[in-house]
Design a protein around this motif. Structure first.
Motif, PDB file in Angstrom:
ATOM      1  N   SER A 182       0.827  -1.205   0.000  1.00 40.37           N
ATOM      2  CA  SER A 182       0.000   0.000   0.000  1.00 40.37           C
ATOM      3  C   SER A 182       0.862   1.256   0.000  1.00 40.37           C
ATOM      4  O   SER A 182       0.513   2.270  -0.615  1.00 40.37           O
ATOM      5  CB  SER A 182      -0.924   0.012   1.229  1.00 40.37           C
ATOM      6  OG  SER A 182      -1.910  -0.989   1.118  1.00 40.37           O
ATOM      7  N   VAL A 213      -6.831   2.023   5.603  1.00 41.18           N
ATOM      8  CA  VAL A 213      -5.855   1.015   6.039  1.00 41.18           C
ATOM      9  C   VAL A 213      -6.403   0.305   7.271  1.00 41.18           C
ATOM     10  O   VAL A 213      -6.735   0.962   8.271  1.00 41.18           O
ATOM     11  CB  VAL A 213      -4.503   1.678   6.357  1.00 41.18           C
ATOM     12  CG1 VAL A 213      -3.515   0.641   6.873  1.00 41.18           C
ATOM     13  CG2 VAL A 213      -3.951   2.370   5.124  1.00 41.18           C
ATOM     14  N   TRP A 251      -1.971  -0.786   9.970  1.00 46.50           N
ATOM     15  CA  TRP A 251      -1.749   0.650  10.188  1.00 46.50           C
ATOM     16  C   TRP A 251      -0.354   0.961  10.722  1.00 46.50           C
ATOM     17  O   TRP A 251       0.380   1.788  10.167  1.00 46.50           O
ATOM     18  CB  TRP A 251      -2.814   1.194  11.145  1.00 46.50           C
ATOM     19  CG  TRP A 251      -2.733   2.678  11.412  1.00 46.50           C
ATOM     20  CD1 TRP A 251      -1.790   3.332  12.152  1.00 46.50           C
ATOM     21  CD2 TRP A 251      -3.632   3.681  10.939  1.00 46.50           C
ATOM     22  NE1 TRP A 251      -2.042   4.675  12.189  1.00 46.50           N
ATOM     23  CE2 TRP A 251      -3.166   4.931  11.445  1.00 46.50           C
ATOM     24  CE3 TRP A 251      -4.777   3.677  10.152  1.00 46.50           C
ATOM     25  CZ2 TRP A 251      -3.824   6.139  11.197  1.00 46.50           C
ATOM     26  CZ3 TRP A 251      -5.419   4.877   9.912  1.00 46.50           C
ATOM     27  CH2 TRP A 251      -4.947   6.083  10.409  1.00 46.50           C
ATOM     28  N   ASN A 288      -7.946  -2.058   0.040  1.00 46.67           N
ATOM     29  CA  ASN A 288      -7.689  -2.122   1.487  1.00 46.67           C
ATOM     30  C   ASN A 288      -8.941  -2.483   2.278  1.00 46.67           C
ATOM     31  O   ASN A 288      -8.857  -3.126   3.328  1.00 46.67           O
ATOM     32  CB  ASN A 288      -7.145  -0.780   1.979  1.00 46.67           C
ATOM     33  CG  ASN A 288      -5.767  -0.469   1.428  1.00 46.67           C
ATOM     34  OD1 ASN A 288      -5.114  -1.316   0.832  1.00 46.67           O
ATOM     35  ND2 ASN A 288      -5.321   0.755   1.621  1.00 46.67           N
TER      36      ASN A 288
END
Length: 430
Positions: A53, A123, A128, A262
């Motif tokens: 990501s 996220v 995270w 996500n």
């Protein structure tokens, strides 16, 4: 230093100029691919999702000053082709100052708004912390990436696509070595992968800067070239701003898709992270062929269109067949064979995307063509069509029984519709 692309065989000139660019960008992909591979194998699925990501976000950020560099490069090619050395040096000075300022502002913004950015990307909680840690380090490499992209675009615009390749080769090897050392030996975790990447980026960025300073003195602006020139700045803005907009819109669309991915959780994130690396690696050569085509058209307006599109399509079809056949083994490079759900999701992505690489190959040629003939606004139109349809369909189709597969299907549909628009407009205005 300067390679004249106006003489000799069209196919031979294009291929010889494009090959070092293809090799160079393939090497550049090793920065994040190595992170992804080592992180996925050593640290597991959640870490792979975090790095993947982050890659999508970094691609969006770097696309801004990459677009500025590419637009400036088209202007450099035009001035060199005209033999206007004064305008060339002045445009180099103006473009360098503009891109440096944009990079510094962008760097400050992402550090200030890192938490809102992660929220925007949806996220999940388990990813995270790792993604935030990785980004806080990797953002420090934006300046190095900006330096490398500006000076490599400068050299390529003047016909030298070999020197950028040399610096990338060295830094790619260092990146791999430092990744293994920091992650697998020192056990620095996800931070180690980030440190390895930015150290390697600074090697290539500072290295190519020093090369231009010491080996290309004829390009260095003199004091008189540093005076503000509204005409040149207007030309840079005209080409660079639209190219930048095209690049950033394209990657913002991808970022929107990343946020949707996500929302499906860490497994889909990890599959997307690995598959996108394979996907990008596969069609990078046709992307670079499109960039070479842009330089070629700037020096040879209107030449070689049919040959260029035929070469790109032939190459894309070969790569499509290989990716389709070896999708599963390619996924297993990045993730353990025990992660069957991740592999299955990635294979679906690769086989849907891989069947249509000719579409993205054609689109890159159209981008290069319209950039070279000073109709960069058309590249923006094609990007909006491609990404707009992709994002819209991704959200619509993924909400049906197709789920994540709907996201994968939306991408080639956008490519094809943008291609048809670009080719019809080219034929109409030729």
């Amino acid at each position: 230093m300067y390679h004249d692309l106006t003489k000799g065989s069209i196919s031979r000139s294009l291929l010889l100029f494009a090959l070092p660019m293809m090799a160079g960008n393939l090497l550049q992909q090793f920065y994040n691919i190595t992170d992804t591979l080592i992180v996925g194998r050593v640290l597991g699925k959640n870490a792979l999702a975090a790095v993947g990501s982050s890659y999508t976000l970094m691609t969006f950020l770097t696309s801004i000053f990459l677009g500025l560099s590419m637009g400036s490069g088209a202007l450099f090619s035009i001035y060199r082709g005209k033999g206007d050395e004064r305008a060339l040096k002045s445009s180099i000075a103006h473009a360098c100052g503009l891109i440096l300022a944009v990079t510094l502002v962008l760097n400050a913004v992402v550090y200030i708004f890192i938490d809102p950015i992660l929220s925007f990307l949806r996220v999940p909680e388990e990813v995270w912390g790792g993604m935030r840690e990785y980004l806080l380090i990797i953002f420090a490499g934006l300046l190095a990436t900006s330096l490398y992209n500006f000076f490599s675009c400068l050299l390529r615009a003047l016909g030298n696509s070999t020197v950028p390749l040399v610096f990338l080769a060295v830094s790619a090897i260092l990146n791999i070595a430092w990744d293994l050392l920091f992650v697998a030996v020192f056990h620095w975790g996800i931070a180690g992968a980030a440190y390895a990447t930015i150290f390697a980026q600074y090697v290539s960025g500072i290295g190519i800067l020093l090369y231009v300073l010491f080996r290309c003195r004829s390009l260095l602006p003199e004091r008189k070239d540093l005076r503000f020139d509204g005409g040149i700045l207007k030309e840079i803005a005209g080409l660079s701003s639209l190219t930048c907009l095209q690049q950033s819109v394209m990657n913002f669309g991808i970022l929107m898709v990343q946020g949707l991915v996500n929302s499906f959780g860490a497994t889909t994130m990890a599959a997307f992270a690995a598959a996108v690396k394979i996907d990008t690696f596969a069609y990078l050569p046709v992307q670079d062929f499109g960039n070479a085509y842009s330089t070629f058209i700037a020096q040879n307006y209107g030449a070689g269109n049919k040959e260029s599109f035929a070469i790109s399509t032939a190459f894309s079809l070969v790569i499509s067949a290989l990716v389709f056949a070896f999708a599963a083994p390619l996924m297993q490079i990045f993730v353990s064979s025990a992660e069957t759900a991740v592999i299955a999701s990635g294979v679906r992505y690769l086989r849907i995307e891989g069947a249509f690489y000719f579409g993205i190959g054609c689109l890159f040629l159209l981008y290069g063509y319209y950039r070279a003939i000073k109709r960069a606004e058309m590249s923006v139109v094609l990007t909006v069509i491609s990404l707009g349809i992709r994002v819209l369909l991704a959200y619509v189709l993924s909400a049906t029984f197709l789920g994540e597969t709907g996201i994968w299907m939306a991408i080639p549909i956008g490519w094809i519709l943008a291609d048809l628009t670009g080719l019809l407009y080219m034929r109409k205005t030729w």
